[in-house]
Scaffold this motif. Structure first.
Motif, short mmCIF file in Angstrom:
data_model
loop_
_atom_site.label_atom_id
_atom_site.label_comp_id
_atom_site.label_asym_id
_atom_site.label_seq_id
_atom_site.Cartn_x
_atom_site.Cartn_y
_atom_site.Cartn_z
N GLU A 295 0.83 -1.21 0.00
CA GLU A 295 0.00 0.00 0.00
C GLU A 295 0.86 1.25 0.00
O GLU A 295 0.53 2.25 -0.66
N LEU A 296 1.98 1.21 0.74
CA LEU A 296 2.88 2.36 0.77
C LEU A 296 3.52 2.59 -0.59
O LEU A 296 3.71 3.73 -1.02
N LEU A 297 3.83 1.50 -1.30
CA LEU A 297 4.36 1.61 -2.65
C LEU A 297 3.33 2.24 -3.59
O LEU A 297 3.67 3.01 -4.49
N GLY A 298 2.05 1.92 -3.35
CA GLY A 298 0.99 2.51 -4.16
C GLY A 298 0.89 4.02 -4.02
O GLY A 298 0.48 4.72 -4.96
N VAL A 299 1.29 4.54 -2.86
CA VAL A 299 1.29 5.99 -2.65
C VAL A 299 2.24 6.67 -3.64
O VAL A 299 1.96 7.77 -4.14
N VAL A 300 3.36 6.01 -3.95
CA VAL A 300 4.34 6.57 -4.88
C VAL A 300 3.95 6.28 -6.33
O VAL A 300 4.18 7.09 -7.22
N ILE A 301 3.35 5.12 -6.56
CA ILE A 301 3.00 4.72 -7.93
C ILE A 301 1.91 5.62 -8.51
O ILE A 301 1.90 5.91 -9.71
N LYS A 302 1.00 6.07 -7.68
CA LYS A 302 -0.11 6.90 -8.18
C LYS A 302 0.39 8.16 -8.88
O LYS A 302 0.00 8.42 -10.03
N PRO A 303 1.21 9.00 -8.24
CA PRO A 303 1.71 10.18 -8.99
C PRO A 303 2.64 9.81 -10.13
O PRO A 303 2.70 10.53 -11.13
N PHE A 304 3.34 8.69 -10.00
CA PHE A 304 4.21 8.24 -11.09
C PHE A 304 3.39 7.94 -12.34
O PHE A 304 3.79 8.27 -13.46
#
Length: 384
Positions: A295-304
């Motif tokens: 889920e924490l990785l998803g926080v970065v993937i969204k703006p990417f």
């Protein structure tokens, strides 16, 4: 004699496919040129990498590359016969042992070395960046990577992209301040040029912000959503002009826009948002430990994903459109050139739709992320 529809369609399709291979002007000369280029391609690969393009295909490739890259001057077009550039220079601002400020005209369209306070600088043709050199303008390259090894000073220049951003900002300022003033003067009724944009503003509020963020929290995000939509839209429209403006097709620009959405999402998020990331309710505790990093990785993937989507669509659109336009000069027949013109015209119309669509998607996803950040959950963990 009656020809069936299937046979007629097959004949037409075959004719259209064969059109690009039809040339009615100097076929023997064209064949000789192609054979010569192929024969010497391997032997002269290194030389051609640094030499000026001479044949039509190389010139088209160089023009496309120049179109999508940023520039330190605003050039409208160039007369190949006289070598005269029509456009205007932009200010160069470099920090190298203090600020070095001069006009880009000193570079003479990238052909000369610019001197400032005893320092010498030159624009590299391959990446369009400014490097510090000697008086002769020597740029050395690494043998393995091919990248310049010269010192690259901090470049704060007003480039073509920066100028386009400033123009878009000024346009937005005057358009929407005028719209706001007209509301105050006419008791909530828009007037003037701003009336054109009023339905779009209402659409963003009623169809994007409220459904995705909610009635309670949408107002504090409206300023950003309106700004980001029209900012991207104006820059996308600028990119369709024949001046080589490719702002939203620049990865650094889309990265900056995505970072803004990332910061606003995470700085305004409530405890429920972070609770669902680090300690997801309703899930067995051993699984929470596994899901938390994901889920924490998803926080970065969204703006990417925001960054890559906008960049890839706009950049690819420029490459495809310019390539099709270039075919008009490669085809030496009126049939092939006419088809290329028609296809480029149709694609230009499609690119206008893409300009609106990409602005809409970026704004919609930003609103969706904001809604996830402020969503309120009223369930208890014990109920699961």
């Amino acid at each position: 004699m009656v020809i069936s529809n299937k046979a007629l369609r097959f004949i037409i399709a075959t004719f259209v496919i064969c059109l690009p291979f039809i040339s009615m002007a100097n076929p023997e000369k064209d064949t000789t040129i192609v054979q010569t280029v192929v024969a010497h391609e391997g032997a002269e690969a290194s030389h051609e990498a640094h030499a000026e393009p001479t044949d039509v295909k190389s010139k088209v490739k160089a023009f496309i590359k120049h179109h999508v890259l940023d520039s330190h001057e605003f050039s409208f077009f160039q007369d190949d016969e006289t070598g005269v550039h029509y456009g205007f220079s932009l200010p160069i601002i470099i920090y190298d042992n203090g600020f070095q400020i001069f006009s880009s005209s000193k570079f003479e369209h990238g052909e000369a070395v610019a001197e400032s306070n005893g320092n010498f600088y030159k624009i590299n043709h391959h990446d369009g960046k400014i490097y510090k050199t000697d008086a002769a303008g020597t740029i050395t390259e690494d043998e393995k990577s091919g990248h310049p090894t010269n010192v690259r000073p901090l470049d704060l220049s007003i480039t073509k992209s920066v100028l386009s951003i400033l123009i878009a900002a000024v346009l937005m300022f005057f358009i929407f301040t005028g719209l706001a003033k007209s509301y105050a003067k006419n008791n909530g009724i828009a007037s003037g040029a701003g009336r054109i944009f009023e339905p779009v503003v209402l659409f963003i509020r009623d169809e994007i912000a409220i459904p995705n963020i909610g009635e309670k929290h949408y107002k504090k995000y409206m300023s950003y959503l309106l700004t980001i939509f029209f900012f991207i839209l104006f820059l996308n429209i600028f990119g369709l002009m024949p001046f080589g403006i490719n702002v939203t097709g620049n990865l650094t620009i889309t990265f900056s826009l995505a970072i803004l959405t990332f910061l606003i999402t995470n700085l305004t998020a409530n405890k429920n948002y972070w609770g669902h990331i680090f300690w997801m309710p309703g899930v067995p505790k051993p699984m929470r430990i596994v899901l938390a990093p994901i889920e924490l990785l998803g926080v970065v993937i969204k703006p990417f994903s925001l960054m890559i989507r906008l960049y890839a669509n706009i950049f690819a659109g420029h490459i495809v459109l310019m390539s099709i336009i270039g075919l008009m000069f490669i085809f030496k027949s009126w049939i092939g050139s006419s088809l290329s013109f028609g296809l480029s015209f149709a694609l230009s119309i499609l690119e206008i739709l893409v300009a609106f669509l990409q602005a809409y998607i970026f704004t919609l996803l930003s609103a969706l992320y904001f809604g996830m950040a402020v969503e309120e959950h009223h369930h208890e963990e014990a109920h699961h």
